[in-house]
Design an enzyme around this catalytic site. Structure first.
Site, PDB file in Angstrom:
ATOM      1  N   THR A   1       0.771  -1.212  -0.527  1.00  0.00           N
ATOM      2  CA  THR A   1      -0.447  -0.255  -0.144  1.00  0.00           C
ATOM      3  C   THR A   1       1.321   1.800  -0.164  1.00  0.00           C
ATOM      4  OG1 THR A   1      -1.813  -1.015   1.340  1.00  0.00           O
ATOM      5  CG2 THR A   1      -2.039   1.343   1.345  1.00  0.00           C
TER       6      THR A   1
ATOM      7  N   SER B   1       1.149  -7.791  -1.107  1.00  0.00           N
ATOM      8  CA  SER B   1       1.728  -8.909  -0.542  1.00  0.00           C
ATOM      9  C   SER B   1       1.381  -9.849   0.440  1.00  0.00           C
ATOM     10  CB  SER B   1       3.222  -8.081   1.370  1.00  0.00           C
ATOM     11  OG  SER B   1       2.433  -8.167   2.156  1.00  0.00           O
TER      12      SER B   1
ATOM     13  N   THR C   1       1.813  -3.904   4.432  1.00  0.00           N
ATOM     14  CA  THR C   1       1.632  -4.383   5.528  1.00  0.00           C
ATOM     15  C   THR C   1       0.925  -5.706   5.582  1.00  0.00           C
ATOM     16  OG1 THR C   1      -0.444  -3.554   5.165  1.00  0.00           O
ATOM     17  CG2 THR C   1       0.897  -1.908   6.302  1.00  0.00           C
ATOM     18  N   ASP C   2       0.283  -6.709   4.729  1.00  0.00           N
ATOM     19  CA  ASP C   2      -0.507  -7.624   4.917  1.00  0.00           C
ATOM     20  C   ASP C   2       0.290  -9.048   5.548  1.00  0.00           C
ATOM     21  OD1 ASP C   2      -2.405  -6.344   4.847  1.00  0.00           O
ATOM     22  OD2 ASP C   2      -3.455  -7.634   3.314  1.00  0.00           O
TER      23      ASP C   2
END
Ligand code: SIN
Length: 340
Positions: free
Chosen positions: A23, A71, A104-105
């Site tokens: 992101t 990700s 972030t995932d």
């Protein structure tokens, strides 16, 4: 700030910034849209332009676009490529640190993977954003600046994650919120420190490899093979097929069907995210014991965000030594990868 896209010059200290997407590199069609965007679109050089204020004259930046992915699509091949690029840059005496822009995932998985494989004496700082680069008020530029501050802090080492002004160690970092800008927690271990106006304030020492392995018995058993693991991961000539290690979950009404199917498919390892203190439905437990009898490695973690499985001597299924299910899976993957 000077940004190179490749070759090194005579400057003594560099921070290498590896872009992988996420992101932080996301683009939406309108600035007011924080969620309807495509991750991994804005190049890492452009992200660095957004922090033109990074004015630490001691460092020059080298930008390299390793990938452009959301990700959630992270996988073994990209992990291998990323680890190899990190190993390459870490070996250059001119390079002081690496910053990685990442979604972030699965950030916590990549952080743990890189720590386990590379155990770097220099800092590798992963950073990210919860809002796309095109947002009216993006969080990425500040996170990137904070990551630079950590990367350029004397004595920093190991794999770290920086988000919302917080510094997390690879061992403890976990995404705990699906939307808030401050999306990560280090749980009961707590933060390594914070970044305030470009200055790092430490709460505890930089995480060390010794602590890391002490805390991770599944991986510690493979510590003698760590150089072998590193070689297998980053050296194409030594590459092996990745063992299949899956995660299953305990829940009300769970059964053993998935586990039996995985064993029939040739799975090498299973991490079970148990309820509470790693407890398992009787049917799921029976299937896992069958899997173990068939030679499958099984580790028991908990689906709870906080706390760890409190092991008892009579436990039939070994616990994951405090690792979350996704990190226990990586530990087991690496251990099996290096197994003769
Ligand atoms: C991703 O993980 O690549 C998308 C989500 C995010 O970065 O927040």
């Amino acid at each position: 700030m000077a940004v190179n896209s490749g070759a090194l010059d005579a400057q003594p200290s560099r921070i290498v910034v590896l872009g992988t997407g996420g992101t932080i590199a996301g683009r939406a069609s309108s600035a007011g849209d924080n969620i309807g965007y495509t991750a991994g679109e804005v190049g890492v050089s452009q992200l660095l332009e957004s922090i033109g204020g990074f004015q630490d004259g001691a460092f020059r930046l080298v930008a390299e676009q390793v990938a452009q992915v959301d990700s959630k699509d992270m996988g073994f091949a990209l992990w291998q490529q990323l680890a190899a690029r990190c190993a390459h840059w870490l070996a250059q005496p001119e390079v002081a640190a690496i910053v990685i822009t990442h979604g972030t995932d699965t950030l916590e998985e990549t952080a743990y993977f890189l720590q386990a494989v590379l155990d770097p004496a220099k800092p590798i700082v992963l950073t990210c954003a919860m809002r796309p680069a095109t947002a009216l008020v993006p969080d990425g530029p500040q996170n990137l600046l904070d990551a630079m501050a950590v990367a350029s802090t004397p004595g920093a080492h190991g794999v770290l994650a920086v988000c919302a002004g917080n510094i997390h160690g690879a061992q403890d970092v976990q995404k705990v919120h699906s939307y808030k800008v401050d999306a990560f927690s280090s749980g009961e271990a707590g933060l390594v420190g914070v970044v305030e106006e470009g200055r790092v304030r430490m709460f505890r020492p930089w995480p060390s490899a010794i602590d890391f392995y002490k805390e991770n018995r599944p991986l510690a058993q493979a510590e003698i093979a760590r150089e072998a693991i590193k070689n297998i991961v980053i050296n194409a000539a030594a590459a092996r097929a990745w063992p299949r290690v899956e995660i299953v979950l305990n829940y009300a009404g769970a059964n053993g069907l998935l586990v039996d199917a995985l064993v029939a498919q040739g799975v090498r390892g299973i991490v079970v995210a148990g309820t509470g203190n790693g407890t398992l439905h009787l049917d799921l437990q029976a299937a896992l014991l069958r899997a173990m009898a068939a030679g499958v490695r099984v580790l028991r973690s908990t689906r709870c965000v906080f706390g760890r499985v409190q092991a008892m001597p009579a436990d039939a299924i070994p616990d994951a030594q405090g690792l979350s299910p996704v990190k226990a899976r990586i530990a087991l993957l690496l251990e099996l990868l290096a197994a003769p």
